[in-house]
Design a protein around this motif. Structure first.
Motif, PDB file in Angstrom:
ATOM      1  N   LEU A 216       8.012  -8.009 -37.851  1.00 21.97           N
ATOM      2  CA  LEU A 216       6.785  -9.066 -38.019  1.00 21.97           C
ATOM      3  C   LEU A 216       5.606  -8.359 -38.696  1.00 21.97           C
ATOM      4  CD1 LEU A 216       6.507 -10.946 -34.772  1.00 21.97           C
ATOM      5  CD2 LEU A 216       7.110 -11.851 -36.954  1.00 21.97           C
ATOM      6  N   ASP A 217       5.460  -6.895 -38.829  1.00 20.61           N
ATOM      7  CA  ASP A 217       4.512  -6.201 -39.525  1.00 20.61           C
ATOM      8  C   ASP A 217       4.731  -6.274 -41.181  1.00 20.61           C
ATOM      9  OD1 ASP A 217       2.904  -5.819 -37.387  1.00 20.61           O
ATOM     10  OD2 ASP A 217       3.952  -3.648 -36.789  1.00 20.61           O
ATOM     11  N   GLY A 218       5.951  -6.186 -41.135  1.00 23.61           N
ATOM     12  CA  GLY A 218       6.359  -6.224 -42.549  1.00 23.61           C
ATOM     13  C   GLY A 218       6.474  -7.561 -43.456  1.00 23.61           C
ATOM     14  N   THR A 219       6.122  -8.496 -42.591  1.00 20.16           N
ATOM     15  CA  THR A 219       6.318 -10.067 -43.253  1.00 20.16           C
ATOM     16  C   THR A 219       5.080 -10.635 -43.303  1.00 20.16           C
ATOM     17  OG1 THR A 219       6.350 -11.172 -41.061  1.00 20.16           O
ATOM     18  CG2 THR A 219       8.500 -10.262 -42.020  1.00 20.16           C
ATOM     19  N   GLY A 220       3.989 -10.197 -42.805  1.00 26.96           N
ATOM     20  CA  GLY A 220       2.550 -10.556 -42.996  1.00 26.96           C
ATOM     21  C   GLY A 220       2.463 -11.723 -42.178  1.00 26.96           C
ATOM     22  N   ALA A 221       3.396 -11.848 -41.332  1.00 25.69           N
ATOM     23  CA  ALA A 221       3.421 -13.226 -40.306  1.00 25.69           C
ATOM     24  C   ALA A 221       2.145 -13.255 -39.355  1.00 25.69           C
ATOM     25  CB  ALA A 221       4.689 -13.136 -39.275  1.00 25.69           C
ATOM     26  N   ASP A 222       1.707 -14.183 -38.780  1.00 22.77           N
ATOM     27  CA  ASP A 222       0.794 -14.331 -37.740  1.00 22.77           C
ATOM     28  C   ASP A 222       0.894 -13.438 -36.799  1.00 22.77           C
ATOM     29  OD1 ASP A 222      -1.183 -15.194 -35.894  1.00 22.77           O
ATOM     30  OD2 ASP A 222      -0.484 -17.077 -35.745  1.00 22.77           O
ATOM     31  N   PRO A 223      -0.076 -12.361 -36.664  1.00 23.55           N
ATOM     32  CA  PRO A 223      -0.184 -11.365 -35.700  1.00 23.55           C
ATOM     33  C   PRO A 223       0.001 -11.854 -34.102  1.00 23.55           C
ATOM     34  CG  PRO A 223      -2.325 -11.408 -36.643  1.00 23.55           C
ATOM     35  CD  PRO A 223      -1.350 -12.171 -37.373  1.00 23.55           C
ATOM     36  N   SER A 224      -0.559 -13.082 -33.965  1.00 24.19           N
ATOM     37  CA  SER A 224      -0.415 -13.378 -32.687  1.00 24.19           C
ATOM     38  C   SER A 224       0.967 -13.848 -32.128  1.00 24.19           C
ATOM     39  CB  SER A 224      -1.102 -14.823 -32.650  1.00 24.19           C
ATOM     40  OG  SER A 224      -0.253 -15.885 -33.272  1.00 24.19           O
ATOM     41  N   LEU A 225       2.101 -13.831 -33.099  1.00 25.43           N
ATOM     42  CA  LEU A 225       3.529 -13.843 -32.663  1.00 25.43           C
ATOM     43  C   LEU A 225       4.084 -12.534 -31.924  1.00 25.43           C
ATOM     44  CD1 LEU A 225       5.187 -15.467 -35.491  1.00 25.43           C
ATOM     45  CD2 LEU A 225       4.990 -16.403 -33.260  1.00 25.43           C
ATOM     46  N   LYS A 226       3.107 -11.253 -32.212  1.00 25.19           N
ATOM     47  CA  LYS A 226       3.594 -10.062 -31.660  1.00 25.19           C
ATOM     48  C   LYS A 226       3.607  -9.990 -30.117  1.00 25.19           C
ATOM     49  CE  LYS A 226       2.584  -6.151 -33.792  1.00 25.19           C
ATOM     50  NZ  LYS A 226       1.973  -5.303 -34.444  1.00 25.19           N
ATOM     51  N   GLY A 227       4.686  -9.415 -29.260  1.00 30.99           N
ATOM     52  CA  GLY A 227       4.813  -9.201 -28.281  1.00 30.99           C
ATOM     53  C   GLY A 227       5.018 -10.478 -27.391  1.00 30.99           C
ATOM     54  N   LYS A 228       5.463 -11.519 -28.140  1.00 29.88           N
ATOM     55  CA  LYS A 228       5.935 -12.653 -27.304  1.00 29.88           C
ATOM     56  C   LYS A 228       7.603 -13.045 -27.598  1.00 29.88           C
ATOM     57  CE  LYS A 228       1.643 -15.198 -28.119  1.00 29.88           C
ATOM     58  NZ  LYS A 228       1.004 -16.395 -28.606  1.00 29.88           N
ATOM     59  N   ALA A 229       8.068 -12.308 -28.332  1.00 23.09           N
ATOM     60  CA  ALA A 229       9.609 -13.051 -28.453  1.00 23.09           C
ATOM     61  C   ALA A 229      10.400 -12.205 -27.370  1.00 23.09           C
ATOM     62  CB  ALA A 229      10.242 -12.153 -29.833  1.00 23.09           C
ATOM     63  N   ALA A 230      10.337 -11.178 -26.756  1.00 18.23           N
ATOM     64  CA  ALA A 230      11.016 -10.658 -25.670  1.00 18.23           C
ATOM     65  C   ALA A 230      11.312 -11.451 -24.665  1.00 18.23           C
ATOM     66  CB  ALA A 230      10.662  -9.095 -25.435  1.00 18.23           C
ATOM     67  N   VAL A 270       7.000  -1.481 -20.240  1.00 24.95           N
ATOM     68  CA  VAL A 270       6.150  -1.603 -21.916  1.00 24.95           C
ATOM     69  C   VAL A 270       6.476  -0.724 -22.686  1.00 24.95           C
ATOM     70  CG1 VAL A 270       4.883  -3.756 -20.993  1.00 24.95           C
ATOM     71  CG2 VAL A 270       3.857  -1.485 -21.200  1.00 24.95           C
ATOM     72  N   LYS A 271       6.845  -0.824 -23.809  1.00 26.42           N
ATOM     73  CA  LYS A 271       6.893   0.389 -24.710  1.00 26.42           C
ATOM     74  C   LYS A 271       5.607   0.256 -25.669  1.00 26.42           C
ATOM     75  CE  LYS A 271      11.915   1.032 -24.965  1.00 26.42           C
ATOM     76  NZ  LYS A 271      11.894   0.422 -23.720  1.00 26.42           N
ATOM     77  N   ASN A 272       4.827  -0.871 -25.981  1.00 18.60           N
ATOM     78  CA  ASN A 272       3.571  -0.752 -26.573  1.00 18.60           C
ATOM     79  C   ASN A 272       2.488  -0.861 -25.643  1.00 18.60           C
ATOM     80  OD1 ASN A 272       1.484  -1.662 -27.728  1.00 18.60           O
ATOM     81  ND2 ASN A 272       2.475  -3.118 -29.345  1.00 18.60           N
ATOM     82  N   GLN A 273       1.793   0.093 -25.409  1.00 15.64           N
ATOM     83  CA  GLN A 273       0.652   0.400 -24.457  1.00 15.64           C
ATOM     84  C   GLN A 273      -0.368  -0.664 -24.705  1.00 15.64           C
ATOM     85  OE1 GLN A 273       1.338   2.357 -21.860  1.00 15.64           O
ATOM     86  NE2 GLN A 273       3.249   2.505 -23.010  1.00 15.64           N
ATOM     87  N   ASP A 274      -0.590  -1.330 -25.690  1.00 15.19           N
ATOM     88  CA  ASP A 274      -1.425  -2.353 -25.799  1.00 15.19           C
ATOM     89  C   ASP A 274      -1.151  -3.685 -24.947  1.00 15.19           C
ATOM     90  OD1 ASP A 274      -3.007  -1.072 -27.693  1.00 15.19           O
ATOM     91  OD2 ASP A 274      -1.830  -1.995 -29.623  1.00 15.19           O
ATOM     92  N   TYR A 275       0.258  -3.704 -24.609  1.00 13.98           N
ATOM     93  CA  TYR A 275       0.700  -4.600 -23.607  1.00 13.98           C
ATOM     94  C   TYR A 275       0.364  -4.527 -22.059  1.00 13.98           C
ATOM     95  CZ  TYR A 275       3.174  -6.310 -28.027  1.00 13.98           C
ATOM     96  OH  TYR A 275       3.181  -6.647 -29.400  1.00 13.98           O
TER      97      TYR A 275
END
Length: 366
Positions: A216-230, A270-275
């Protein structure tokens, strides 16, 4: 000692609390027994990475390794003897849980990841490990590769309880459930009993976010999508579970005493400590599920975890998330293929490290 309130509440919601860790020190110190008594732990999962860390970090294996070294035991036989001994002892610790619940109290031991793409070798090793540990509350872990599917069916038909590991996609998950049901049906045709056969399907969580977030970081997508797919992916997996285990095909097996193949949420640290550190536990609440947690996630949930919205109320949102991720340009089929390949390779690398650790110990103790 009283159970931790947060974990007891999680257990009461229908989520079986398992520990994703095992070592001889954990067994000998009584720590595993304590986790059963005060942290609602009712199962244990292992993998080559866990055993490699345990053996390299402790001298608790020295006497056993020395005995095998002076007998000139091969590295492969020594490795299986060591790991089987720990799993057998853990099965014994959890045997009262197995008798009480009928479903939990299970300990998982994995076939060599090097045979993940060899159906016959996987089935043969599963049968050998089942014989070697010789405990009814054992699970044999078989990777959910294309080649592993037939081995799942064969092993189930032989009466072996299987933990299907490394499940990432809904398509593969449906194939895994089909492989389990096919094994039960084959056992019935062969005149065997379905009593005592259990299975779980380990659906991996955090790695999905890691890979999809990167894309997602490479697509310029809405950043609010991050951390939701799993979480969305896992929630739709539970929807698939409900569909399969309410079918006519399933009901015919259930009438013969079959047990459902429960979804098991794996890789829940979690692997991303922001979550939030309990995100992959709180977000996956549903009956007849298992959540296997690394120790730090278990302790985090014990300290401040709380259950989120039940999975059954999230299906529409989960569908929206996965659709949005795909529309953002993320090739989900490629994501899941990459994750499977990487996961198998990581376990192969850990297996090689484990083998080398045992070889070194044998040489030192000879």
């Amino acid at each position: 000692m009283a159970q931790n309130d947060n974990l007891a509440e999680l257990s009461a919601s229908g989520v079986a609390v398992w520990l994703d860790d095992l070592s001889r020190d954990l067994l000998r110190s009584g720590e595993l027994q304590s986790l059963v008594e005060d942290h609602s732990v009712v199962g244990v999962t292992t993998n080559p990475t866990i055993f490699a860390a345990a053996i390299s970090a402790s001298d608790s294996y020295d006497d056993q390794v020395h005995a095998m070294a002076v007998r000139s035991i091969s590295v492969g036989e020594a490795l299986r003897t060591i790991t089987a001994a720990d799993v057998r002892d853990a099965c014994d610790v959890l045997a009262p849980v197995a008798r009480r619940t009928g479903r939990d109290g299970r300990v998982s031991l994995e076939v060599s990841p090097g045979v993940a793409h060899d159906t016959d070798a996987t089935a043969a090793e599963a049968a050998h490990l089942w014989w070697l540990v010789d405990r009814p509350n054992l699970f044999i872990k078989i990777p959910a590769t294309q080649e592993g599917l037939a081995a799942i069916t064969t092993s189930t038909a032989r009466g072996i309880s299987v933990n299907v590991t490394l499940v990432f996609s809904l398509e593969r998950y449906r194939a895994v459930m089909d492989a389990y049901l096919s094994g039960l049906e084959q056992r019935v045709r062969d005149g065997g009993s379905l009593a005592g056969i259990e299975s779980v399907a380990s659906f991996f969580i955090s790695r999905v976010d890691t890979e999809i977030d990167r894309r997602l970081d490479g697509t310029g997508a809405d950043p609010s999508l991050k951390g939701k797919a799993a979480l969305a992916n896992a929630r739709l997996a539970y929807q698939a579970y409900e569909q399969v285990f309410s079918s006519e095909r399933w009901r015919a097996l259930q009438a013969r005493g079959a047990a459902t193949q429960r979804p098991l949420w794996a890789s829940t640290g979690v692997k991303n400590q922001d979550y939030p550190d309990t995100a992959y536990v709180s977000g996956l609440i549903a009956p007849d599920t298992v959540n296997t947690m690394p120790r730090n996630t278990l302790e985090a949930y014990a300290d401040h975890g709380s259950p989120g919205e039940p999975i059954q109320k999230t299906y529409d949102e989960a569908t929206r998330v996965m659709t949005a991720v795909a529309r953002a340009g993320v090739d989900l089929d490629d994501v899941f293929a990459v994750l499977e390949d990487e996961a198998i390779q990581k376990f192969v690398d850990s297996w090689d490290q484990l083998t080398e650790s045992v070889r070194s110990e044998l040489e030192d103790k000879a």
